[in-house]
Structures are given as C-alpha cells and as structure tokens.
Design a protein around this motif. Structure first.
Motif, short mmCIF file in Angstrom:
data_model
loop_
_atom_site.label_atom_id
_atom_site.label_comp_id
_atom_site.label_asym_id
_atom_site.label_seq_id
_atom_site.Cartn_x
_atom_site.Cartn_y
_atom_site.Cartn_z
N ARG A 34 0.84 -1.21 0.00
CA ARG A 34 0.00 0.00 0.00
C ARG A 34 0.87 1.25 0.00
NH1 ARG A 34 -1.97 -3.55 3.38
NH2 ARG A 34 -3.12 -4.92 2.01
N ALA A 35 0.44 2.25 -0.79
CA ALA A 35 1.18 3.51 -0.86
C ALA A 35 0.19 4.65 -1.06
CB ALA A 35 2.19 3.47 -2.00
N ARG A 36 0.51 5.80 -0.51
CA ARG A 36 -0.35 6.99 -0.66
C ARG A 36 0.17 7.85 -1.79
NH1 ARG A 36 -3.52 9.20 3.27
NH2 ARG A 36 -2.70 11.28 2.98
N THR A 37 -0.77 8.31 -2.61
CA THR A 37 -0.34 9.19 -3.71
C THR A 37 -1.53 9.96 -4.27
OG1 THR A 37 0.97 9.24 -5.75
CG2 THR A 37 -0.69 7.49 -5.59
N LEU A 38 -1.20 11.04 -4.99
CA LEU A 38 -2.25 11.74 -5.73
C LEU A 38 -2.37 11.04 -7.07
CD1 LEU A 38 -1.32 15.47 -5.02
CD2 LEU A 38 -3.43 14.32 -4.32
N ILE A 93 9.79 3.47 -3.61
CA ILE A 93 8.52 3.69 -4.30
C ILE A 93 7.59 4.56 -3.45
CG2 ILE A 93 6.39 2.55 -5.06
CD1 ILE A 93 8.14 0.25 -6.08
N ARG A 94 7.49 4.26 -2.16
CA ARG A 94 6.59 5.05 -1.29
C ARG A 94 7.01 6.52 -1.28
NH1 ARG A 94 5.86 0.60 3.02
NH2 ARG A 94 3.82 -0.24 2.43
N LYS A 95 8.32 6.76 -1.22
CA LYS A 95 8.81 8.15 -1.19
C LYS A 95 8.47 8.87 -2.49
CE LYS A 95 13.06 10.73 -0.19
NZ LYS A 95 13.05 11.56 -1.38
N VAL A 96 8.72 8.20 -3.61
CA VAL A 96 8.46 8.82 -4.91
C VAL A 96 6.96 9.11 -5.07
CG1 VAL A 96 8.45 8.38 -7.40
CG2 VAL A 96 10.49 7.88 -6.05
N LEU A 97 6.12 8.14 -4.68
CA LEU A 97 4.68 8.32 -4.87
C LEU A 97 4.13 9.44 -3.99
CD1 LEU A 97 3.07 4.85 -5.53
CD2 LEU A 97 4.35 6.35 -7.01
N GLU A 98 4.75 9.68 -2.85
CA GLU A 98 4.30 10.80 -2.00
C GLU A 98 4.60 12.14 -2.65
OE1 GLU A 98 4.91 10.67 2.15
OE2 GLU A 98 3.48 9.02 2.20
N GLU A 99 5.59 12.15 -3.55
CA GLU A 99 6.04 13.42 -4.15
C GLU A 99 5.42 13.68 -5.53
OE1 GLU A 99 10.22 12.66 -4.19
OE2 GLU A 99 10.45 13.05 -2.04
N ARG A 100 4.89 12.63 -6.16
CA ARG A 100 4.44 12.77 -7.55
C ARG A 100 2.93 12.75 -7.66
NH1 ARG A 100 8.24 12.03 -11.74
NH2 ARG A 100 6.40 12.61 -12.94
N HIS A 101 2.43 13.24 -8.81
CA HIS A 101 1.00 13.20 -9.12
C HIS A 101 0.83 12.67 -10.53
CE1 HIS A 101 -2.78 15.64 -10.38
NE2 HIS A 101 -3.08 14.40 -10.10
N PHE A 102 0.08 11.59 -10.67
CA PHE A 102 -0.23 11.06 -11.99
C PHE A 102 -1.74 11.10 -12.21
CE2 PHE A 102 3.80 9.20 -10.82
CZ PHE A 102 4.56 9.43 -11.96
N LEU A 103 -2.11 11.26 -13.46
CA LEU A 103 -3.54 11.32 -13.79
C LEU A 103 -4.11 9.92 -14.02
CD1 LEU A 103 -3.51 14.38 -16.23
CD2 LEU A 103 -3.88 14.35 -13.75
N LEU A 104 -3.33 9.06 -14.65
CA LEU A 104 -3.81 7.71 -15.00
C LEU A 104 -3.00 6.63 -14.31
CD1 LEU A 104 -4.34 8.04 -18.88
CD2 LEU A 104 -6.06 8.27 -17.06
N LEU A 105 -3.66 5.53 -14.00
CA LEU A 105 -2.96 4.38 -13.42
C LEU A 105 -1.87 3.88 -14.37
CD1 LEU A 105 -5.95 2.38 -11.90
CD2 LEU A 105 -4.22 3.70 -10.67
N TRP A 150 -11.16 16.28 -7.98
CA TRP A 150 -11.04 15.95 -6.54
C TRP A 150 -9.88 15.00 -6.29
CZ3 TRP A 150 -11.30 11.03 -4.62
CH2 TRP A 150 -11.86 10.04 -5.46
N GLU A 151 -9.56 14.19 -7.31
CA GLU A 151 -8.46 13.24 -7.13
C GLU A 151 -7.09 13.93 -7.21
OE1 GLU A 151 -9.93 10.49 -10.36
OE2 GLU A 151 -9.57 9.02 -8.74
N ARG A 152 -7.09 15.15 -7.73
CA ARG A 152 -5.82 15.87 -7.88
C ARG A 152 -5.43 16.60 -6.60
NH1 ARG A 152 -5.97 17.61 -14.29
NH2 ARG A 152 -7.20 15.81 -14.93
N VAL A 153 -6.32 16.58 -5.61
CA VAL A 153 -6.01 17.26 -4.34
C VAL A 153 -6.10 16.34 -3.12
CG1 VAL A 153 -6.61 19.58 -5.13
CG2 VAL A 153 -8.41 18.10 -4.21
N ALA A 154 -6.75 15.19 -3.28
CA ALA A 154 -6.93 14.28 -2.14
C ALA A 154 -6.14 12.99 -2.38
CB ALA A 154 -8.41 13.96 -1.96
N PRO A 155 -5.09 12.77 -1.59
CA PRO A 155 -4.30 11.55 -1.78
C PRO A 155 -5.15 10.30 -1.57
CG PRO A 155 -3.16 13.05 -0.30
CD PRO A 155 -4.53 13.62 -0.52
N GLN A 156 -4.84 9.25 -2.33
CA GLN A 156 -5.54 7.97 -2.19
C GLN A 156 -4.50 6.89 -1.88
OE1 GLN A 156 -8.37 7.00 -5.42
NE2 GLN A 156 -7.95 9.05 -6.24
N VAL A 157 -5.00 5.81 -1.30
CA VAL A 157 -4.14 4.65 -1.10
C VAL A 157 -4.31 3.74 -2.31
CG1 VAL A 157 -3.70 2.60 0.30
CG2 VAL A 157 -4.25 4.78 1.41
#
Ligand SMILES: Nc1nc2c(c(=O)[nH]1)N=C([C@H](O)[C@@H](O)CO)CN2
Length: 118
Positions: A10-14, A60-72, A20-27
C-alpha cells in the motif's frame, strides 16, 4: 530468471483524472514482480548480490508521496522504469489497483510488463 514478488503493497499518492483526485491523496495497492539480474544471492546468501526489496518499497513510497499522476497507466510505467533504472532489474511486472473507487466494483487497476524476461 529469478523473481522477487511483493503483493498488496500500500502507498499513498495523488492519482486520478478528476479534479477531486488531484487534491486528495488515495491509497493504491501495488503488486510487483521484479526480475533479479543474477542468481548469485542463492549461493552467496548476501544481500548485495540481489535486489533489496525493502529498499524498493521505501523508494517507491517516497516517490509516490512526491508525484502526481492522472492515469494508473502512467503511474505503473513510472514504477516499472524506476525498478529497472534504479535497481538494475532486467524485467518488471507492475499492477496498480484502486480500491473501492467505482460503484459496486471492489478493485480496478492496470498491469504492465516492461523489459526482457530471460
Ligand atoms: N484506463 C483508465 N481509465 C480510467 C482511469 C485510469 O487511470 N485509467 N482513471 C479514472 C478515474 O481517475 C477514476 O479512477 C475515478 O473515477 C477513470 N478511468
């Protein structure tokens, strides 16, 4: 080729297309298969001869906390490239899952494979 697998990471990311998904991190949940460049660690019993899966997860967890992707798809591509470039894996299979994002769908996600599986 020997493979390290990591399931249900599990990792948290935008992540997401909608505003709404561009401002609220999801797991997100990741399932990873990582090709190991050599089988040396099987004989040497030494972590330096393989890919340290603990280091992979932390990176991976560190990178995902810092990045924002639109698509899976783009998120999965980034993770696959990171595994190959930063950890020297010749091949990676990456699944990224969103949990409970769609009505009456438990899990939705993408799986990609990159590199060459010997
Ligand atoms: N092929 C994809 N389709 C969709 C994605 C995606 O990442 N890949 N994302 C969305 C939204 O972000 C969704 O998760 C929220 O409703 C829609 N379709």
């Amino acid at each position: 080729m020997d493979i390290i697998y990591l399931h249900e990471v599990r990792a948290r990311t935008l992540i997401g297309w909608y505003d709404w998904e561009r401002v609220a991190p999801q797991v997100v949940e990741l399932d990873l298969e990582i090709g190991i460049p050599s089988a040396r660690a099987c004989a040497s019993d030494d972590l330096v001869d393989t890919i340290d899966y603990d280091a992979v997860v932390k990176h991976i967890r560190k990178v995902l906390e810092e990045r924002h992707f639109l698509l899976l798809e783009a998120l999965a591509e980034h993770i696959a490239q990171l595994i190959m470039q930063d950890f020297g894996a010749p091949w990676a299979k990456v699944s990224v899952t969103k949990l409970g994002i769609l009505h009456e769908v438990g899990r939705v996600g993408v799986t990609i494979e990159r590199g060459h599986r010997a």
